[in-house]
Design a protein around this motif. Sequence first.
Motif, mmCIF file in Angstrom:
data_model
loop_
_atom_site.group_PDB
_atom_site.id
_atom_site.type_symbol
_atom_site.label_atom_id
_atom_site.label_comp_id
_atom_site.label_asym_id
_atom_site.label_seq_id
_atom_site.Cartn_x
_atom_site.Cartn_y
_atom_site.Cartn_z
ATOM 1 N N ASP A 236 0.803 -1.228 0.000
ATOM 2 C CA ASP A 236 0.000 0.000 0.000
ATOM 3 C C ASP A 236 0.832 1.273 0.000
ATOM 4 N N HIS A 237 1.999 1.257 0.641
ATOM 5 C CA HIS A 237 2.705 2.513 0.892
ATOM 6 C C HIS A 237 4.114 2.591 0.309
ATOM 7 N N LEU A 240 4.834 1.524 -4.820
ATOM 8 C CA LEU A 240 4.716 2.528 -5.876
ATOM 9 C C LEU A 240 6.103 3.028 -6.289
ATOM 10 N N CYS A 241 6.967 3.269 -5.330
ATOM 11 C CA CYS A 241 8.304 3.788 -5.615
ATOM 12 C C CYS A 241 9.366 2.684 -5.663
ATOM 13 N N GLN A 249 13.501 1.614 -8.731
ATOM 14 C CA GLN A 249 13.143 2.017 -10.101
ATOM 15 C C GLN A 249 14.148 3.033 -10.627
ATOM 16 N N PHE A 258 14.637 5.389 -7.234
ATOM 17 C CA PHE A 258 14.182 4.801 -5.983
ATOM 18 C C PHE A 258 15.053 3.588 -5.677
ATOM 19 N N PRO A 288 6.760 6.961 3.808
ATOM 20 C CA PRO A 288 7.068 7.218 2.404
ATOM 21 C C PRO A 288 7.647 8.637 2.218
ATOM 22 N N LEU A 289 8.526 8.742 1.245
ATOM 23 C CA LEU A 289 9.221 9.993 0.990
ATOM 24 C C LEU A 289 8.255 11.178 0.926
ATOM 25 N N PHE B 156 5.231 8.404 -12.413
ATOM 26 C CA PHE B 156 5.818 9.706 -12.114
ATOM 27 C C PHE B 156 6.109 10.416 -13.431
ATOM 28 N N MET B 184 -1.332 7.628 -3.929
ATOM 29 C CA MET B 184 -1.077 7.883 -2.511
ATOM 30 C C MET B 184 -1.286 9.356 -2.133
#
Lengths: 360, 220
Positions: A236-237, A240-241, A249, A258, A288-289, B156, B184
């Motif tokens: 969830d948190h 993504l990165c 990434q 990342f 998260p950042l 992004f 998010m």
Amino acid sequence: MSNRIPLLTVAVSFAMLAAVIFWVGTRDQSAPTPAQAKTANAAPAARGDTTESATKSEDVAVSGNAASERSEPLPGAAQPGAASAADDFAPPTRSEIPDDEFGAMVRKGRDIFTDTQQHADQFVGNDLQCANCHLDEGRRPDSAPLWAAWAMYPAYRGKNKHVNDFAERIQGCFRYSMNGTPPPRGDEVLVALESYAYWLASGAPVAKNLPGRGYPELEAPEQPPSFTRGKQVFADHCALCHGRDGQGQRAADGSLAFPPLWGPRSYNWGAGMHRVNTAAGFIKANMPLGAATLSDQQAWDVARFIDSQERPQDPRFTGSVSETAEQYHGEHSMYGQTVNGVVLGQDAPPSGTAAKVNQP
Amino acid sequence: MAIRKCTLSALVWLLSVSPWVQASPSDIANQGLGENVAPCSSCHGAHGEGNAAAGFPRLAGLGAPYLEAQLDAFASGARENAVMQPIASALSTDQRSAMATYYSQLSAEGAQASKGQSDNPPDTGAELAEHGRWANDIPACVQCHGPAGVGVGEHFPALAGQPAAYLEGQLRAWRNGKRPGGPMGLMASIAAKLDESDIKPVAQYFAAQSPAPAKGLDHE
């Protein structure tokens, strides 16, 4: 062609229906918000070893304990001014680096710190930069900032059981966090990093534990940290990165945006971040950042999850995982423990192997 | 209100002229789709490179999931824009998805840094873009958008070379609740933490960057 007409009629009626639904649906539609992690009801970890009250990570050599003296040890991301935790000391601003020979060395140190891959490649064995764990170029409070570290050395470290000067402390980061080969004493890379830290600490008191030093020490969680819940927090948190597989990434120009959290290109089994309590403190304050809003429990759970993944071997490996675990790994380490039927450390790639350039 | 009516008539009209339902993404991009969908290329350029002078964003090379989410948000009204809302609403879900894939596969090479108003981006923009302002918990923009804003992965988007006016408009849209927060809610929260005086300089900084990423770093 002939069956097109009835089809069309059906389609049109559907479209009318859809349009009406759409019409109603848009009436007070607000921006969709991502579901918050609901981890409270997830099953506790199968192994469920209890975590005692977190002791200050042995990686920070301390006599007093700055973190526990602080009234507000865990600044939430939403509150402006994390720096307020360090009211009494502020490092000089970027533009204040002097324009002389010393300043040139400070700049070199800053460049190594922020782009270690480019400027100290020969000593690095993974994809990380120093600044990945020491945010804002080593300035951010609660992110083990350099200005708070400089004047605390020489200091005795439990990790190697002798008094370390600052240079040796940095060598340790190369060996473990960067999974590399430490620059030899006197090497310009070390001198540059020392110059940068010393300059950031301009005006800081000597041998005083400044607020904001190290990573925050979290209270022991209500429930023992859980791999299962942590996996959900990660999805969830973090994914993504850092990617679903935790391998980070790259940006469109090929540079790493990342960093990887585990696997052969991340920190090794000897690094401070591999300890669940240290990672939990770092994550709570910094991830998260730009939106560090996890609860303590979520931070513990996700730390447990990422530190239960395989990563490069501990450079102190004796040849036996259980022996190495016994000698070097305390209660907050997952090294040598069995997770999902696998003994962690057993399949670890050898430490330091990922180096790209011929090493001395 | 007008938009909903528009949507409805668009849908009905669309289905009454079924051949267009089968239009390929490149047909839609270059010829449009009947009355309600002007060719995308007329605003976003023949290769999706955008139009700096008019403030139309580049689409080429942005992530497909990102583009699709934007088209869906225009269609649902969650992202407000008088030009794009009727267009996105006139496309079916599948068509929006196909257009997103189509533009994600075009190369950013054709796009140019938007010159003119942003030849000399102010230093304050560069400072925020490259270093952030951690005292207010604002990371460097480039940490999520890549060096010089070249973009990272599918979520992004590149900012490099987007028209300054467009970038400014988006930051304001978040501050005014006219654009959904995205993954998010990260970008909405960052936009909220900016000062009004940050917006122009940082938009100008990214507008002046070259959209075609300089490959060739020694990684991998």
